[in-house]
Design an enzyme around this catalytic site. Structure first.
Site, mmCIF file in Angstrom:
data_model
loop_
_atom_site.group_PDB
_atom_site.id
_atom_site.type_symbol
_atom_site.label_atom_id
_atom_site.label_comp_id
_atom_site.label_asym_id
_atom_site.label_seq_id
_atom_site.Cartn_x
_atom_site.Cartn_y
_atom_site.Cartn_z
ATOM 1 C CG ASP A 12 -1.462 1.361 1.556
ATOM 2 O OD1 ASP A 12 -2.474 1.712 0.938
ATOM 3 O OD2 ASP A 12 -0.884 2.088 2.399
ATOM 4 C CG ASP A 108 -3.575 3.629 -2.555
ATOM 5 O OD1 ASP A 108 -4.515 2.863 -2.819
ATOM 6 O OD2 ASP A 108 -3.473 4.229 -1.469
ATOM 7 C CD GLU A 109 -4.976 -0.962 -0.584
ATOM 8 O OE1 GLU A 109 -4.973 -2.073 -0.057
ATOM 9 O OE2 GLU A 109 -5.901 -0.153 -0.468
HETATM 10 MG MG LIG Z 1 -2.923 4.013 0.632
#
Ligand SMILES: [Mg+2]
Length: 310
Positions: A12, A108-109
């Protein structure tokens, strides 16, 4: 024959949009910064807050007016989605230098399966995580956190519940650790459980993640049927599997973003939004619930940044 245990990571990016902006604006390095829709209007919504802003109490989804009230010296930047997508792809390319099994979970992961490739780069999963963390930080300025486990749901849980609070940003969660870790947490901390389900589980006498895990599946189905009707069996199984850290779904490279079939959400806007950029910003702030059948697994995603189904 027992198959070799997998090594899966959920990686993350911390405060992703805000981190990208801070990396590109060194003059704001030591200032609290948020990315928010329409800084001109105090009604805009915070999409990402840097750790300095968070330390002042600013939260994602705060209205800009609220955020300023908590932190008058706040630096506010308009979102540049294309830039964030580009950096996200750059980060994905870095991950691909360490394994070809990289699955995009959101902007974002990412999930990484490093079972086969880990020993080319490091001796332990934690050592590899640290190596990739340093690489991404140097290349993009973004700090990444790792949940490490034998499957995706445990890796996600390790990241959300532990890695983010760990100074190293790296946390390994094994099934054996569940009774002493995850199971002790209130059900509100469980992946996929929001405020509404927390209430339902509490009323059902299931206040902790462990209490769901330890209820026999047939009994849990029965309890949920009483509340939600016959069609809740799949949901019951999903929650039970999450609580027990059971997930045999593979990390699928090249998973694409797919628009969900339906989105049930309403929001009153302060004015008409005319351009696609403005509309994007509004959509980004909306929670999206969607569910998708994936073979035998039901995966419901609850994202607040992009439309995505894996
Ligand atoms: Mg994040």
């Amino acid at each position: 024959m027992k198959s070799r245990q997998r090594v899966v990571m959920l990686v993350d990016c911390q405060s992703f949009y805000a981190s990208v902006e801070k990396a590109e604006h060194p003059e704001y390095k030591d200032r609290p910064l948020v990315v928010a829709g329409d800084p001109e209007r105090r009604s805009g919504v915070v999409l990402a807050a840097c750790p300095l802003a968070k330390a002042k109490g600013v939260k994602t989804e705060d209205r800009l007016g609220e955020a300023y009230a908590k932190c008058p010296e706040l630096v506010v930047i308009r979102p540049r989605m294309q830039r964030y997508i580009d950096v996200s792809m750059l980060i994905t390319d870095i991950y691909k230098q360490y394994t070809d099994l990289v699955e995009t979970f959101s902007i974002d992961e990412q999930f990484l399966d490093v079972t086969g490739s880990m020993h080319l780069h490091a001796n332990t999963p934690e050592e590899l995580a640290h190596l990739i963390q340093t690489h991404v930080k140097a290349a993009t300025g973004v700090y990444i956190r790792f949940g490490i486990a034998e499957n995706k749901i445990l890796a996600k849980t390790a990241c959300d519940n532990y890695a983010k609070k760990n100074p190293s940003g790296i946390y390994t969660l094994t099934k054996e650790m569940l009774p002493e870790t995850l199971w002790k947490l209130p059900v509100s901390e469980m992946y996929m459980v929001g405020r509404r389900m927390t209430r339902h589980f509490t009323v059902m006498g299931l206040p902790t993640i462990g209490s769901i895990a330890k209820t026999p599946l047939a009994k849990l189905k029965q309890m949920m049927r009483r509340k939600f009707g016959k069609n809740s069996d799949i949901q019951a199984e999903l929650y039970w599997r999450i609580a027990n850290g059971i997930d045999d779904s593979p990390v699928r490279p090249g998973t694409h973003q797919v628009a969900p079939k339906s989105v049930g959400h309403m929001m009153t806007l302060p004015r008409d939004y005319g351009t696609i950029e403005e509309i994007k910003v509004v959509l980004l702030g909306i929670y999206i619930k969607t569910c998708v059948h994936k073979g035998s697994n039901l995966l419901i995603l609850w994202r607040n940044n992009i439309f995505q189904v894996v």
